[in-house]
Design an enzyme around this catalytic site. Structure first.
Site, PDB file in Angstrom:
ATOM      1  N   ASP A   1       0.854  -1.190   0.000  1.00  0.00           N
ATOM      2  CA  ASP A   1       0.000   0.000   0.000  1.00  0.00           C
ATOM      3  C   ASP A   1       0.897   1.250   0.000  1.00  0.00           C
ATOM      4  O   ASP A   1       2.124   1.127   0.050  1.00  0.00           O
ATOM      5  CB  ASP A   1      -0.909  -0.075   1.243  1.00  0.00           C
ATOM      6  CG  ASP A   1      -2.175   0.756   1.113  1.00  0.00           C
ATOM      7  OD1 ASP A   1      -2.459   1.256   0.018  1.00  0.00           O
ATOM      8  OD2 ASP A   1      -2.898   0.886   2.132  1.00  0.00           O
ATOM      9  N   HIS A   2       0.280   2.420  -0.015  1.00  0.00           N
ATOM     10  CA  HIS A   2       0.988   3.717  -0.077  1.00  0.00           C
ATOM     11  C   HIS A   2       2.478   3.681   0.272  1.00  0.00           C
ATOM     12  O   HIS A   2       2.840   3.440   1.424  1.00  0.00           O
ATOM     13  CB  HIS A   2       0.323   4.709   0.879  1.00  0.00           C
ATOM     14  CG  HIS A   2      -1.086   4.990   0.556  1.00  0.00           C
ATOM     15  ND1 HIS A   2      -1.463   6.016  -0.283  1.00  0.00           N
ATOM     16  CD2 HIS A   2      -2.226   4.363   0.916  1.00  0.00           C
ATOM     17  CE1 HIS A   2      -2.779   6.019  -0.400  1.00  0.00           C
ATOM     18  NE2 HIS A   2      -3.267   5.023   0.316  1.00  0.00           N
TER      19      HIS A   2
ATOM     20  N   HIS B   1      -9.903   4.104  -2.294  1.00  0.00           N
ATOM     21  CA  HIS B   1      -9.257   4.188  -0.979  1.00  0.00           C
ATOM     22  C   HIS B   1     -10.277   4.696   0.038  1.00  0.00           C
ATOM     23  O   HIS B   1     -11.268   5.302  -0.325  1.00  0.00           O
ATOM     24  CB  HIS B   1      -8.053   5.132  -1.049  1.00  0.00           C
ATOM     25  CG  HIS B   1      -6.873   4.503  -1.740  1.00  0.00           C
ATOM     26  ND1 HIS B   1      -5.707   4.184  -1.092  1.00  0.00           N
ATOM     27  CD2 HIS B   1      -6.709   4.098  -3.019  1.00  0.00           C
ATOM     28  CE1 HIS B   1      -4.866   3.627  -1.953  1.00  0.00           C
ATOM     29  NE2 HIS B   1      -5.456   3.564  -3.129  1.00  0.00           N
ATOM     30  N   GLY B   2     -10.005   4.444   1.314  1.00  0.00           N
ATOM     31  CA  GLY B   2     -10.904   4.952   2.357  1.00  0.00           C
ATOM     32  C   GLY B   2     -12.249   4.255   2.350  1.00  0.00           C
ATOM     33  O   GLY B   2     -13.299   4.883   2.470  1.00  0.00           O
TER      34      GLY B   2
ATOM     35  N   THR C   1      -9.030   0.481   7.990  1.00  0.00           N
ATOM     36  CA  THR C   1      -9.435   0.879   9.346  1.00  0.00           C
ATOM     37  C   THR C   1     -10.365  -0.152   9.990  1.00  0.00           C
ATOM     38  O   THR C   1     -10.185  -0.525  11.152  1.00  0.00           O
ATOM     39  CB  THR C   1     -10.096   2.272   9.304  1.00  0.00           C
ATOM     40  OG1 THR C   1      -9.152   3.183   8.732  1.00  0.00           O
ATOM     41  CG2 THR C   1     -10.469   2.752  10.681  1.00  0.00           C
TER      42      THR C   1
HETATM   43 ZN   LIG Z   1      -5.157   4.526   0.754  1.00  0.00          ZN
END
Ligand SMILES: [Zn+2]
Length: 288
Positions: A82-83, A209-210, A234
């Protein structure tokens, strides 16, 4: 089966109008919950790692865990970074068996983002793995980077066209469309129109994303508008913690660790299966 490649997985999802769930694993137990949940749903799945988590465990243990879990199931499991802004981490992942990586140059001015993404693109392409790249600015907190809601910037359509023209082999493209990392404080402001405008001109599968906190309707709209990779971090992290703490509240004197690990596993796996069901990827394992 051996660790799968994300690019064909997402292309098939894009054509089939469903989303592949991508969970940010925390440890072996969390990876096991993701893989077993996918197996039970007969769904393709992506395990992804934050740089922070890689720094905790190391490249090799993570690569070994996911490889062994993947070998034991007959659904495709991709291993993704990821990122990331660090080419050395990208190289370390490729060497340890990751099948795709993300380079996140979204904090840079557009031209500089393109220039640095090109370096990552070359590393990924020559290493035989897929690349995810981002433009615009996704709100919220990712690793230690915080983008306030006011600073979150939707991806510009012309820039999306130019960016993707330069990187035709991208496995997945992440334009900011108003979603945010972390827990939403108010109603998420998803720019569906912008997403549509982008997918009308860009054929590369889109990453959402999110994802934590979006409703089934919001997921469906994003997926039917071209989002083929749906990131859930999350929710998975909170379930990792909640699995332990709920059992501790229920049985405060319990001193045996294995029931805690099992409670944590059960809660995370249930979350994994719920997301797979919401994204429409249940039963799609053999399509990849
Ligand atoms: Zn992300």
């Amino acid at each position: 089966m051996s660790i799968a490649y994300m690019k064909p997985m997402l292309k098939t999802a894009q054509n089939g109008n469903y989303g592949v769930a991508a969970f940010n694993m925390i440890d072996y137990n969390s990876a096991r919950a993701v893989v077993d949940g996918a197996q039970e749903m007969n769904a393709p799945v992506i395990i992804q790692l934050s740089v922070k988590t890689i720094k905790l465990w190391g490249f090799k243990p993570i690569g070994d865990w996911v490889r062994s879990l993947s070998n034991d199931v007959d659904v495709p499991v991709a291993l993704h970074l990821d990122h990331c802004t660090d080419l050395d981490v990208i190289r370390g992942c490729i060497d340890a068996g990751w099948t795709s990586v993300m380079f996140d140059g979204s904090a840079l001015p557009f031209e500089e983002n393109m220039r640095q993404t090109k370096l990552a693109y070359d590393v990924a392409t020559s290493g035989g793995v897929g690349l995810e790249a981002e433009i615009g600015a996704i709100g919220g907190t990712e690793d230690d980077k915080f983008v306030s809601e006011d600073d979150a910037i939707l991806a510009n359509v012309d820039e999306c066209i130019e960016f993707c023209k330069n990187f035709p082999e991208l496995a997945v493209f992440a334009p900011a469309i108003g979603t945010a990392h972390g827990v939403y404080k108010g109603e998420p402001k998803i720019a569906y129109d912008r997403l549509k405008e982008i997918t009308n001109v860009v054929d590369i599968p889109i990453a959402l994303h999110g994802g934590t906190g979006l409703t089934g309707d919001q997921f469906s709209r994003c997926i039917s508008s071209g989002c083929a990779k749906v990131n859930i971090s999350t929710m998975h992290k909170l379930q990792f913690i909640e699995g332990f703490t709920a059992l501790k509240v229920e049985k405060p004197t319990l001193g045996e660790p294995i029931p805690f690990i099992s409670a944590q596993y059960d809660l995370m796996k249930q979350g994994v299966m719920e997301m797979i069901s919401l994204f429409g990827s249940e039963g799609k394992a053999n399509k990849v």
